[in-house]
Scaffold this active site. Structure first.
Site, short mmCIF file in Angstrom:
data_model
loop_
_atom_site.label_atom_id
_atom_site.label_comp_id
_atom_site.label_asym_id
_atom_site.label_seq_id
_atom_site.Cartn_x
_atom_site.Cartn_y
_atom_site.Cartn_z
N SER A 50 -15.39 3.29 -10.82
CA SER A 50 -14.18 2.53 -10.47
C SER A 50 -14.30 1.07 -10.93
O SER A 50 -15.42 0.57 -11.17
CB SER A 50 -13.95 2.57 -8.96
OG SER A 50 -14.96 1.81 -8.31
N ASP A 83 -12.09 4.79 -13.06
CA ASP A 83 -11.26 5.10 -11.89
C ASP A 83 -10.56 3.85 -11.35
O ASP A 83 -11.18 2.77 -11.25
CB ASP A 83 -12.20 5.69 -10.82
CG ASP A 83 -11.45 6.35 -9.68
OD1 ASP A 83 -10.35 6.88 -9.91
OD2 ASP A 83 -11.98 6.34 -8.54
N HIS A 84 -9.29 4.00 -10.99
CA HIS A 84 -8.52 2.89 -10.38
C HIS A 84 -8.63 1.59 -11.16
O HIS A 84 -8.91 0.54 -10.57
CB HIS A 84 -8.95 2.67 -8.92
CG HIS A 84 -8.45 3.72 -7.98
ND1 HIS A 84 -7.13 3.82 -7.60
CD2 HIS A 84 -9.10 4.73 -7.36
CE1 HIS A 84 -6.99 4.84 -6.76
NE2 HIS A 84 -8.17 5.42 -6.62
N ASP A 105 -4.22 2.29 -12.78
CA ASP A 105 -3.59 2.25 -11.46
C ASP A 105 -2.62 1.06 -11.41
O ASP A 105 -3.00 -0.07 -11.11
CB ASP A 105 -4.68 2.11 -10.39
CG ASP A 105 -4.09 2.07 -8.97
OD1 ASP A 105 -2.87 1.94 -8.83
OD2 ASP A 105 -4.89 2.16 -8.02
N GLU A 135 -0.71 6.58 -11.58
CA GLU A 135 -0.06 6.85 -10.31
C GLU A 135 1.20 6.01 -10.18
O GLU A 135 1.31 4.93 -10.75
CB GLU A 135 -1.03 6.66 -9.15
CG GLU A 135 -1.09 5.34 -8.48
CD GLU A 135 -2.06 5.38 -7.30
OE1 GLU A 135 -3.13 6.00 -7.38
OE2 GLU A 135 -1.74 4.76 -6.28
N GLY A 206 -8.58 10.25 -2.30
CA GLY A 206 -8.95 10.16 -0.90
C GLY A 206 -9.30 11.51 -0.29
O GLY A 206 -8.99 11.78 0.87
O1 G3H Z 1 -10.51 7.51 -6.66
C1 G3H Z 1 -11.38 7.91 -5.86
C2 G3H Z 1 -11.02 8.58 -4.64
O2 G3H Z 1 -9.69 8.69 -4.42
C3 G3H Z 1 -12.02 8.77 -3.57
O3 G3H Z 1 -11.50 8.54 -2.27
O4 G3H Z 1 -13.53 7.75 -1.06
O5 G3H Z 1 -11.57 8.61 0.15
O6 G3H Z 1 -12.98 10.18 -1.17
P1 G3H Z 1 -12.45 8.79 -1.03
ZN ZN Z 2 -8.62 7.00 -5.42
#
Ligand code: G3H
Ligand code: ZN
Length: 278
Positions: A50, A83-84, A105, A135, A206
């Site tokens: 990330s 990521d993100h 993101d 997203e 998530g």
């Molecule tokens: O982008 C990564 C995730 O959405 C991980 O989320 O830490 O709640 O599993 P989490």
């Molecule tokens: Zn995420």
């Protein structure tokens, strides 16, 4: 070298009716554990780094190159995914570092801006053979569209995917980032309705808060990629804490980080098998 674009790996998973496990790398031990689990199970895996993790290390390159080297030395099919990413510059850097996928993101941008920036990111990434996850949504707050109670509208999602040309789309269906209990509920009916109209694979963020049976049900309802981070950190930290508590004189960092890495590999292998629902 078995690094593959997300788009191809998601297409294979969809053909088999499997969910694709995507797990976050923070330390090199995560990368080693995740790739070990992929080898052990014969399942493909997404290794996600990330923007926050890059910030923690002070730069993207050191952790990205280490992760890429771990993946490259393995027989497992791996996607190296940013990521993100909220920074376009970081996306561009990822293209030079050998990432095969990025998540842009833009959920904090207003809708028109999110669409136009995402479209531009898609153009640059596709020219480099790199997949893009994105997203939609402009709901404020730390958790963006992944706050409990927030839901993606199927028609909005379909229009966003068509307008931007993304390869995968993160949707809000009940999960929430960084949960440390697995007590979330998912709107399975909504997943199926989004799946029916969105032309690209869907991504569940998530997922740490989602219990096993609902992860399986989400894949059956049409979820393609399942992102799990916090849960593996819980497993890692529990193993480290237990070892240190039992051995107060221990000083070699390899001993306790190795215990964390071993525990993460076991849990990741279990999750990869769980998501291969068939
Ligand atoms: O982008 C990564 C995730 O959405 C991980 O989320 O830490 O709640 O599993 P989490
Ligand atoms: Zn995420």
């Amino acid at each position: 070298m078995t690094l593959a674009p997300l788009r191809d790996v998601l297409a294979d998973a969809a053909r088999e009716g499997h969910g694709l496990g995507a797990f976050n790398v923070i330390q090199i031990e995560h990368a080693e554990a995740l790739v070990g689990a992929a080898e052990e199970t014969g399942r493909p895996i997404v290794l996600q780094i990330s923007e926050n993790a890059a910030r923690y290390h002070g730069a993207l390159a050191p952790i990205a190159l280490a992760t890429r080297a771990v993946a490259a030395a393995s027989s497992a099919v791996c996607v190296l995914h940013l990521d993100h990413a909220e920074s376009e510059a970081l996306v561009d850097e990822a293209l030079t570092l050998g990432f095969t996928s990025v998540m842009f993101d833009g959920s904090k941008l207003d809708d028109a801006q999110n669409r136009s920036v995402t479209r531009a990111v898609v153009r640059r990434c596709h020219d480099a053979g790199v997949s893009v996850e994105a997203e939609l949504g402009e709901i404020g707050g730390k958790d963006g569209v992944h706050a409990p109670g927030i839901r993606t509208d199927p028609d909005d999602a379909a229009a966003f995917a068509r307008d931007t040309g993304v390869d995968a789309l993160a949707v809000a269906v009940g999960s929430s980032h960084a949960m440390t209990s697995r007590t979330a509920t998912l709107d399975l009916d909504l997943i199926a309705r989004i799946r029916a109209v969105v032309p690209v694979p869907l991504v569940l963020h998530g997922s740490s808060g989602v219990p096993d049976d609902l992860l399986v049900a989400a894949v059956r309802a049409g979820m393609g990629k399942v992102n799990i981070a916090t849960h593996l950190n819980t497993v890692f930290t529990a193993a480290v804490r237990e070892l240190l508590a039992a051995n107060p004189a221990l000083v070699d960092t390899r001993t306790y980080l190795g215990a964390g890495r071993a525990a993460v590999q076991v849990e990741t292998a279990r999750l990869l098998q769980l998501l291969a629902v068939g």
